[in-house]
Design an enzyme around this catalytic site. Structure first.
Site, mmCIF file in Angstrom:
data_model
loop_
_atom_site.group_PDB
_atom_site.id
_atom_site.type_symbol
_atom_site.label_atom_id
_atom_site.label_comp_id
_atom_site.label_asym_id
_atom_site.label_seq_id
_atom_site.Cartn_x
_atom_site.Cartn_y
_atom_site.Cartn_z
ATOM 1 N N LYS A 122 -12.565 -26.219 -4.218
ATOM 2 C CA LYS A 122 -13.414 -25.166 -3.661
ATOM 3 C C LYS A 122 -12.567 -24.119 -2.934
ATOM 4 C CE LYS A 122 -17.267 -28.338 -3.398
ATOM 5 N NZ LYS A 122 -17.932 -29.394 -2.611
ATOM 6 N N GLN A 143 -18.881 -31.693 3.091
ATOM 7 C CA GLN A 143 -18.582 -32.483 1.896
ATOM 8 C C GLN A 143 -19.205 -33.872 2.009
ATOM 9 O OE1 GLN A 143 -16.976 -31.409 -0.929
ATOM 10 N NE2 GLN A 143 -17.560 -33.379 -1.783
ATOM 11 N N ASP A 182 -25.226 -24.621 0.319
ATOM 12 C CA ASP A 182 -25.514 -25.755 -0.556
ATOM 13 C C ASP A 182 -26.993 -25.814 -0.928
ATOM 14 O OD1 ASP A 182 -23.572 -27.317 -1.676
ATOM 15 O OD2 ASP A 182 -23.281 -28.598 0.068
#
Length: 371
Positions: free
Chosen positions: A131, A175, A198
């Site tokens: 990422k 994460q 997200d």
């Protein structure tokens, strides 16, 4: 696999991929007893997209003129077309690069993405590293906090609070999975809804579920699935769609997105009776269960379009790693029946990160009212 056979369903997404690879390696067979091997299929790739697409980056994009436009009910003659997620993701990253540059030149603002990693899982560290590299490739600033495994929940919340208040951070990603002593829901709920790139915040999901309401962000993997369908010109409106899996991260939001596109949607899950029969009615299949080669050729309606979210390791003595990655769908069998299919790897995976970058750009534009 018959309808009466019990099935185990698991989450499939970039954020939870660490949960999907339990390396209880199995040598799964498909295609008449042979290991399901990938064919070399023709892929249509668009080198660039028209300017009108470079500013939208939403699930409403038009198909690229160089990508093959197909109807979901078209007959499959010899083998399915490959829906090349890697190529489409590159197009999107190129669009984002242009928009980030334009924004920086116009108002001096660079979008920023913050990632919080707790623990020392190698797979999670790899995802975070990917990422970060993706951010660098499009000109987005990346901020990373790497905390030890025994970090308290309160400490993680403190870092989230700092990023929530930082105007240079436009997106926050925690994460997953988190260590067992940390409550995942408390952590995800603490992320500001305006920075929830997200798309997991309950208010974003609630807005996604309601007609007439728009979420600030759409979860990245489901958004990537729909984007692939749009960019390849597949008609969704009025089609029968089946989503296999009902996780909060992929299955449920994918079903909501398909419904917003006016598809008639069914969800197949671990308690579904006759899943094969239901799936065989679908013009569009999105599978996200984390079970290698579960969806066989007999499950698929001729001419169906398949988006395979699964990333599963299976034993392969010929591979230097001793395993290879396959999807939820038996690729060899599906190619004989479907009109189009995403490969694994190289299908949905690259799109997930591209959508994360897209959401981060959207957040920065919204904050600064930049069109």
């Amino acid at each position: 696999m018959g309808g009466s056979r019990s099935m185990i369903f698991a989450d499939c997404s970039s954020s939870t991929a660490a949960r999907l690879i339990p390396f209880g390696r199995s040598r799964l067979l498909c295609g008449g007893g042979a290991l399901c091997a990938r064919r070399r299929l023709h892929v249509g790739v668009a080198p660039s997209l028209p300017a009108s697409l470079r500013t939208t980056l939403t699930v409403h994009s038009s198909p690229s003129p160089s990508l093959p436009v197909m109807n979901a009910t078209m007959a499959s003659e010899a083998s399915a077309k490959v829906i090349d997620g890697k190529a489409v993701a590159k197009q999107i990253r190129d669009e984002i690069t242009g928009e980030v540059s334009r924004m920086k030149d116009a108002i001096g603002v660079v979008p920023g993405l913050a990632v919080i990693l707790v623990g020392d899982r190698k797979d999670s560290a790899t995802y975070v590293r990917n990422k970060k590299k993706a951010c660098q490739s499009v000109g987005i600033n990346s901020f990373e906090v790497h905390l030890p495994e025994d970090t308290s929940e309160q400490e993680v919340l403190k870092h989230i609070s700092v990023f929530n208040d930082d105007p240079s951070v436009h997106g926050i990603l925690v994460q997953l999975p988190l260590p067992c002593h940390i409550d995942e829901q408390s952590i995800l709920n603490a992320v500001s809804m305006e920075k929830d790139v997200d798309g997991f915040h309950p208010l974003n999901i609630g807005r996604l579920a309601m007609r007439g309401r728009e979420p600030l962000f759409i979860p990245c993997t489901p958004k990537g699935c729909i984007e692939l369908l749009h960019r390849y010109g597949f008609d969704i409106k009025g089609k029968r769609a089946v989503v296999i899996g009902r996780s909060n991260i992929v299955g449920m939001p994918a079903a909501l997105l398909l419904q917003r596109e006016d598809a008639t949607v069914s969800i197949v899950h671990s308690r579904t009776k006759n899943p094969e029969e239901i799936t065989r009615q679908a013009d569009i299949i999105i599978s996200a269960v984390g079970q290698p080669n579960m969806v066989r050729g007999s499950w698929i309606k001729p001419g169906a379009v398949i988006i395979d979210v699964g990333i599963n390791p299976v034993e392969d003595a010929k591979s230097p790693r001793g395993y290879r990655l396959v999807g939820d769908v038996c690729y060899e069998e599906a190619c004989e029946v479907a009109s189009a299919i995403t490969p694994v790897p190289g299908g949905v995976g690259p799109m997930t990160i591209a959508m994360l970058l897209s959401n981060t750009l959207t957040s920065a534009k919204r904050v600064h009212n930049f069109q």
